[in-house]
Write an enzyme that holds these catalytic residues in place. Structure first.
Site, short mmCIF file in Angstrom:
data_model
loop_
_atom_site.label_atom_id
_atom_site.label_comp_id
_atom_site.label_asym_id
_atom_site.label_seq_id
_atom_site.Cartn_x
_atom_site.Cartn_y
_atom_site.Cartn_z
N HIS A 62 -49.33 33.97 -2.78
CA HIS A 62 -49.02 35.25 -2.13
C HIS A 62 -50.15 35.73 -1.23
CE1 HIS A 62 -45.95 35.64 -5.56
NE2 HIS A 62 -45.28 35.43 -4.44
N ASP A 86 -39.36 37.95 -5.89
CA ASP A 86 -40.26 38.27 -7.01
C ASP A 86 -41.19 39.43 -6.64
OD1 ASP A 86 -41.44 35.29 -5.85
OD2 ASP A 86 -42.68 37.07 -5.66
N GLU A 106 -33.76 39.47 0.55
CA GLU A 106 -33.58 38.47 -0.50
C GLU A 106 -32.08 38.30 -0.73
OE1 GLU A 106 -33.14 36.03 -3.31
OE2 GLU A 106 -35.29 36.39 -3.00
N GLY A 139 -31.11 35.97 4.77
CA GLY A 139 -32.16 36.10 5.77
C GLY A 139 -31.79 35.48 7.10
N ASP A 156 -40.69 33.34 2.69
CA ASP A 156 -41.11 33.07 1.30
C ASP A 156 -39.88 32.55 0.56
OD1 ASP A 156 -42.29 35.18 -1.46
OD2 ASP A 156 -42.05 33.00 -1.24
N SER A 157 -39.46 31.36 0.96
CA SER A 157 -38.18 30.85 0.47
C SER A 157 -38.35 29.91 -0.71
CB SER A 157 -37.50 30.06 1.59
OG SER A 157 -38.19 28.82 1.76
N1 SAM Z 1 -42.89 30.99 -3.85
C1 SAM Z 1 -41.69 30.38 -4.13
C2 SAM Z 1 -41.70 28.96 -3.66
O1 SAM Z 1 -42.47 28.65 -2.78
O2 SAM Z 1 -41.01 28.14 -4.23
C3 SAM Z 1 -40.58 31.20 -3.54
C4 SAM Z 1 -40.37 32.37 -4.32
S1 SAM Z 1 -39.07 33.44 -3.87
C5 SAM Z 1 -38.50 33.80 -5.45
C6 SAM Z 1 -37.79 32.46 -3.16
C7 SAM Z 1 -36.54 33.26 -2.90
O3 SAM Z 1 -35.87 32.86 -1.70
C8 SAM Z 1 -35.48 33.09 -4.01
O4 SAM Z 1 -35.40 34.27 -4.76
C9 SAM Z 1 -34.17 32.80 -3.25
O5 SAM Z 1 -33.06 33.49 -3.78
C10 SAM Z 1 -34.54 33.31 -1.85
N2 SAM Z 1 -33.70 32.76 -0.79
C11 SAM Z 1 -33.25 31.47 -0.67
N3 SAM Z 1 -32.46 31.36 0.43
C12 SAM Z 1 -32.42 32.60 1.02
C13 SAM Z 1 -31.78 33.12 2.20
N4 SAM Z 1 -31.01 32.34 2.98
N5 SAM Z 1 -31.98 34.42 2.52
C14 SAM Z 1 -32.76 35.22 1.73
N6 SAM Z 1 -33.38 34.78 0.58
C15 SAM Z 1 -33.22 33.49 0.25
#
Ligand code: SAM
Length: 285
Positions: A62, A86, A106, A139, A156-157
Site C-alpha cells: 500500500h 480492503d 470496487e 472500474g 489496486d486490482s
Molecule cells: N493487493 C491485492 C493484490 O495485489 O492482489 C489487491 C487487493 S484488492 C482487495 C483487489 C480488488 O480488486 C478485489 O476486491 C476485487 O474485487 C477488485 N476488482 C477486481 N476487478 C475489478 C473491477 N473490474 N473493478 C473494480 N474492482 C475490481
C-alpha cells in the site's frame, strides 16, 4: 489437527500459512472470499484462492502503490483507486494533505463490508473520512465515464482473472489515459517478475502504448507469489526518477517501508527483471 490455508501460486508452487480460525467464508457475486486468523501473518484475506492482504505485510504494497505516484506528481488533488476494497490504498492516499478527493471504485461490495469488519486498521479510511468516496461499481466502466478528471489513478486490482482480467489490457490503460488530467500519472499492480513475466510484458507494453514515460518498480511482499512484486507506472509528464519525495514526506507521518531512497531504489531493476522490460519494449516497437 493442523489447519493451513494454501495459495496455488503456480501449478508447481504453493504457499501455505498456518491458520488458527476461519473468520469468514462466502461465495460473493464475483468471487470466493475467505478471511482467516493466522499466528504469523495476522488476519489474511484470499479471493478465489489468491492471497490479497494480511495484517503483517500489507503496508509494503500500500505504501509503494500510493506514495511513489503521489510524490512524483507535484500537486495531486483528485485520485481514483480501482479495486482496493480492503481500504489500505485509500488509507495511504488520504495521508497526503494536498489530496482533496479520492474515489475508490470496487466491484465487489462484500469485500468492502468484510474488510471493514475484520481489518479495521486497513479499512480505516473507508468510513468517516470526508476525502474518501466509496463506489461499488466496475472500474472499467467508471474510467470510461470520467474524462480528464484525476491527477493520479491507482489500479489496486486482484489477479488478471475473473473481474480483474479487463484491468490488464492496452484498451483499459488507454481509457485510463483519457480519464487523467493533462499531467496525470497511472500506477498498476503488475504481479511477480518470477512467475508472471507474461503479465508484466503485456501490461508494460499496454501502458507504454499510451504513456510517454513508463517505468516498472518492485517491492518485497512476503505473502505474495515469490515475495517479489511489481508495479508499472505510466506518466504523461513527470518522471519518478526526477521526483523530490524528501520535500513532502514529513507530512505523511510514520511510514514503515517507503522512504525517499526506496523510492529511487525501487526502479533499479535486477538484470532478469530489466530483461522482461526490455522484451516488452522490443515487442512494443
Ligand atoms: N493487493 C491485492 C493484490 O495485489 O492482489 C489487491 C487487493 S484488492 C482487495 C483487489 C480488488 O480488486 C478485489 O476486491 C476485487 O474485487 C477488485 N476488482 C477486481 N476487478 C475489478 C473491477 N473490474 N473493478 C473494480 N474492482 C475490481
Amino acid at each position: 489437527m493442523e489447519l493451513f490455508l494454501t495459495e496455488n501460486q503456480t501449478d508447481d508452487m504453493r504457499l501455505s500459512v498456518r491458520t488458527t480460525r476461519v473468520l469468514h467464508h462466502e461465495q460473493t457475486a464475483y468471487q470466493e472470499l475467505v478471511i482467516v486468523e493466522t499466528p504469523q501473518w495476522g488476519r489474511l484475506m484470499a479471493l478465489d484462492g489468491f492471497f490479497q492482504t494480511c495484517d503483517r505485510d500489507e503496508f509494503v504494497y500500500h505504501e509503494m502503490g500510493a506514495h511513489v505516484p503521489l510524490l512524483t506528481h507535484p500537486d495531486p488533488k483528485r485520485v481514483l483507486i480501482v479495486g482496493g476494497g480492503d481500504g489500505g490504498m485509500a488509507r495511504e492516499v488520504a495521508r497526503h494533505p494536498g489530496v482533496e478527493h479520492v474515489d475508490l471504485v470496487e466491484i465487489d461490495g462484500r469485500v468492502i463490508e468484510c474488510c471493514k469488519t475484520y481489518f479495521p486498521q486497513i479499512a480505516v479510511a473507508l468510513s468517516g473520512n470526508p476525502k474518501v468516496h466509496v463506489h461499488v461499481a466496475d472500474g472499467i466502466q467508471w474510467v470510461r465515464e470520467h474524462e480528464a478528471e484525476y491527477d493520479v489513478v491507482i489500479i489496486d486490482s486482484s489477479e488478471p482473472i475473473g473481474p480483474g482480467e479487463g484491468l490488464f489490457t492496452a484498451d483499459f490503460y488507454a481509457s485510463v489515459y483519457r480519464c487523467l488530467t493533462g499531467d496525470g500519472i497511472l500506477v498498476a499492480q503488475t504481479e511477480s517478475p518470477w512467475v508472471n513475466a507474461d503479465v508484466i510484458r503485456r501490461a508494460y507494453r499496454g501502458i507504454r502504448q499510451s504513456f510517454p514515460i513508463t517505468r516498472l518498480y518492485t517491492c518485497a511482499v512476503p505473502t505474495y507469489p515469490t515475495g517479489l512484486w511489481s508495479f508499472t507506472l505510466g506518466s504523461k509528464k513527470y518522471d519518478p526518477l526526477e521526483a523530490d519525495p524528501e520535500a513532502r514526506i514529513a507530512a505523511l507521518g510514520r511510514l514503515r517501508y517507503y522512504t525517499p531512497d526506496i523510492h529511487f531504489a525501487a526502479f533499479q531493476l535486477p538484470g532478469f527483471v530489466a530483461e522482461i522490460v526490455a522484451e516488452a519494449e522490443e515487442e512494443g516497437r
